[in-house]
Write an enzyme that holds these catalytic residues in place. Structure first.
Site, PDB file in Angstrom:
ATOM      1  N   HIS A  67       0.820  -1.210   0.000  1.00  8.58           N
ATOM      2  CA  HIS A  67       0.000   0.000   0.000  1.00  8.58           C
ATOM      3  C   HIS A  67       0.856   1.263   0.000  1.00  8.58           C
ATOM      4  CE1 HIS A  67      -3.504  -2.663   1.545  1.00  8.58           C
ATOM      5  NE2 HIS A  67      -3.399  -2.674   0.239  1.00  8.58           N
ATOM      6  N   HIS A 102      -7.518  -7.580  -8.389  1.00 13.57           N
ATOM      7  CA  HIS A 102      -7.934  -8.456  -7.280  1.00 13.57           C
ATOM      8  C   HIS A 102      -8.192  -7.530  -6.103  1.00 13.57           C
ATOM      9  CE1 HIS A 102      -5.419 -11.094  -9.805  1.00 13.57           C
ATOM     10  NE2 HIS A 102      -6.008 -12.137  -9.265  1.00 13.57           N
ATOM     11  N   SER A 108      -6.577  -1.754  -0.903  1.00 13.58           N
ATOM     12  CA  SER A 108      -6.117  -0.988  -2.069  1.00 13.58           C
ATOM     13  C   SER A 108      -7.241  -0.179  -2.741  1.00 13.58           C
ATOM     14  CB  SER A 108      -5.415  -1.912  -3.077  1.00 13.58           C
ATOM     15  OG  SER A 108      -6.205  -3.037  -3.396  1.00 13.58           O
ATOM     16  N   GLU A 151     -13.336  -7.839  -8.524  1.00 16.95           N
ATOM     17  CA  GLU A 151     -13.265  -8.893  -7.506  1.00 16.95           C
ATOM     18  C   GLU A 151     -14.133 -10.059  -7.970  1.00 16.95           C
ATOM     19  OE1 GLU A 151     -11.650  -9.635  -4.535  1.00 16.95           O
ATOM     20  OE2 GLU A 151     -12.904 -11.416  -4.640  1.00 16.95           O
ATOM     21  N   ASP A 169     -13.035 -12.541 -13.811  1.00 19.39           N
ATOM     22  CA  ASP A 169     -11.713 -13.088 -13.541  1.00 19.39           C
ATOM     23  C   ASP A 169     -10.683 -11.977 -13.814  1.00 19.39           C
ATOM     24  OD1 ASP A 169      -9.696 -15.287 -13.205  1.00 19.39           O
ATOM     25  OD2 ASP A 169      -9.214 -14.570 -15.208  1.00 19.39           O
ATOM     26  N   ASP A 227      -2.925  -8.391  -7.578  1.00 22.84           N
ATOM     27  CA  ASP A 227      -2.642  -8.820  -6.196  1.00 22.84           C
ATOM     28  C   ASP A 227      -3.376 -10.131  -5.895  1.00 22.84           C
ATOM     29  OD1 ASP A 227      -1.969  -8.854  -3.511  1.00 22.84           O
ATOM     30  OD2 ASP A 227      -3.396  -7.280  -2.948  1.00 22.84           O
TER      31      ASP A 227
HETATM   32  N1  SAM Z   1      -5.720  -5.898  -3.374  1.00 16.31           N
HETATM   33  C1  SAM Z   1      -6.409  -6.031  -2.107  1.00 16.31           C
HETATM   34  C2  SAM Z   1      -5.833  -5.021  -1.142  1.00 16.31           C
HETATM   35  O1  SAM Z   1      -4.645  -4.683  -1.220  1.00 16.31           O
HETATM   36  O2  SAM Z   1      -6.604  -4.536  -0.306  1.00 16.31           O
HETATM   37  C3  SAM Z   1      -6.306  -7.425  -1.549  1.00 16.31           C
HETATM   38  C4  SAM Z   1      -6.686  -8.503  -2.511  1.00 16.31           C
HETATM   39  S1  SAM Z   1      -6.576 -10.145  -1.904  1.00 16.31           S
HETATM   40  C5  SAM Z   1      -4.864 -10.397  -1.718  1.00 16.31           C
HETATM   41  C6  SAM Z   1      -6.961 -11.094  -3.333  1.00 16.31           C
HETATM   42  C7  SAM Z   1      -8.417 -11.029  -3.773  1.00 16.31           C
HETATM   43  O3  SAM Z   1      -8.511 -11.628  -5.075  1.00 16.31           O
HETATM   44  C8  SAM Z   1      -9.385 -11.803  -2.905  1.00 16.31           C
HETATM   45  O4  SAM Z   1     -10.398 -10.933  -2.463  1.00 16.31           O
HETATM   46  C9  SAM Z   1      -9.960 -12.889  -3.818  1.00 16.31           C
HETATM   47  O5  SAM Z   1     -11.335 -13.163  -3.586  1.00 16.31           O
HETATM   48  C10 SAM Z   1      -9.761 -12.282  -5.191  1.00 16.31           C
HETATM   49  N2  SAM Z   1      -9.622 -13.247  -6.294  1.00 16.31           N
HETATM   50  C11 SAM Z   1      -9.188 -14.519  -6.267  1.00 16.31           C
HETATM   51  N3  SAM Z   1      -9.111 -15.044  -7.513  1.00 16.31           N
HETATM   52  C12 SAM Z   1      -9.501 -14.059  -8.359  1.00 16.31           C
HETATM   53  C13 SAM Z   1      -9.598 -13.966  -9.774  1.00 16.31           C
HETATM   54  N4  SAM Z   1      -9.278 -14.987 -10.562  1.00 16.31           N
HETATM   55  N5  SAM Z   1     -10.014 -12.807 -10.302  1.00 16.31           N
HETATM   56  C14 SAM Z   1     -10.329 -11.741  -9.504  1.00 16.31           C
HETATM   57  N6  SAM Z   1     -10.249 -11.767  -8.161  1.00 16.31           N
HETATM   58  C15 SAM Z   1      -9.837 -12.906  -7.589  1.00 16.31           C
END
Ligand code: SAM
Length: 279
Positions: free
Chosen positions: A18, A41, A100, A118, A143, A164
């Site tokens: 961050h 993500h 984020s 998401e 996705d 992420d």
């Molecule tokens: N970027 C966020 C932050 O810094 O606050 C944290 C994200 S967290 C590490 C990863 C997220 O990706 C989760 O909420 C999960 O549900 C989502 N996720 C998992 N597979 C995914 C995909 N194929 N496409 C989009 N999101 C996905």
């Protein structure tokens, strides 16, 4: 999809990710011209550190809590991050942690735009709720690697993409390489930040080699270890691969990261900044 970021919100990896996100956005704001941010993500956007899931792991205690406790000695860029986190809290209490999407939302200007994506069906609803109504913000439920294809290049032709992933699948590193190649073909001048966990540094070294072999210029890796990787089954650190990073970032990190090594790891950790490819 078992991963929920609430278990990890505000941990050491979030702190570094961050702060870097803020530095890149700050750089983009040096010009009036609009920019675009894609958060592939996104998670739920805002986290309650008093929630059962967050307390169960208490990861924030070794992350944002330590930063807050030592904020008076922090470099300027870290203080800006602390102030931003404080802005989500009341007075001296700080139990709310911005993810984020919330950090980006706090920093964009009237002319800028962001898309937060998401895939988790419950988390995307919470994310929508947390982002509220704002013409500059769009929430997508796709996705991550599809959203990159769908939305790049952005009409603004300036901005950044944060990737992420939760690393629930075994080929996430290969997926990220492919995503970078695809994204870079569509939009070569965007700033990209790819987050990754570091368990076994040899795995990371192989991935860095793969990235260097893509021939994409200006790839930089920032690795932060919270301990030496003597047990490669543990999360020993985290990294960010940055493409087209602002030229100011490396020197900023050379001030920020030593402070984080002493504050987050009591000196047991270390960091490296490596240029995987040149200009
Ligand atoms: N970027 C966020 C932050 O810094 O606050 C944290 C994200 S967290 C590490 C990863 C997220 O990706 C989760 O909420 C999960 O549900 C989502 N996720 C998992 N597979 C995914 C995909 N194929 N496409 C989009 N999101 C996905």
């Amino acid at each position: 999809m078992n991963y929920r970021h609430i278990y990890h919100a505000g941990n050491f990896a979030d702190v570094i990710k961050h702060i870097v996100l803020m530095r890149v956005l700050d750089y983009l704001k040096q010009k009036d011209k609009a920019f675009f941010v894609l958060d592939t993500h996104a998670g739920i956007g805002i986290y309650d550190l008093d929630a059962d899931q967050a307390r169960r792991t208490a990861e924030a205690d070794d992350g944002i809590a330590r930063v807050m406790a030592h904020a008076d000695t922090a470099p300027e860029a870290v203080r800006a991050y602390v102030d931003l986190v404080r802005g989500f809290n009341r007075g001296d209490e700080w139990r709310t942690y911005p993810g984020s999407p919330a950090i980006t939302h706090s920093l964009i200007r009237d002319q800028d735009r962001m898309v937060v994506n998401e895939l988790h069906p419950d988390d995307v609803v919470t994310l929508e709720h947390h982002m509220g109504r704002d013409d500059r913000v769009r929430v997508e439920h796709m996705d991550a690697y599809q959203v990159i294809k769908a939305l790049l290049p952005p009409p603004e032709r300036r901005g950044m993409v944060l990737v992420d992933p939760p690393f629930e699948v075994t080929d996430e590193f290969a997926r990220m390489t492919k995503a970078l190649i695809d994204a870079h073909k569509r939009w070569a001048t965007g700033v990209y930040a790819f987050w990754y966990p570091i368990k076994d540094p040899r795995v990371i070294a192989r991935w860095h080699n793969d990235l260097a072999d893509t021939g994409i210029p200006k790839i930089m890796a920032v690795d932060f270890m919270i301990r030496p990787a003597s047990d490669v089954t543990r999360l020993n650190g985290s990294g960010l691969v940055l493409v087209n990073a602002p030229w100011t970032l490396e020197s900023e990190l050379n001030t920020i990261l030593p402070w984080l090594v002493s504050t987050l790891t009591k000196g047991a950790g270390s960091f490296t900044i490596t240029h995987l490819t040149g200009e």
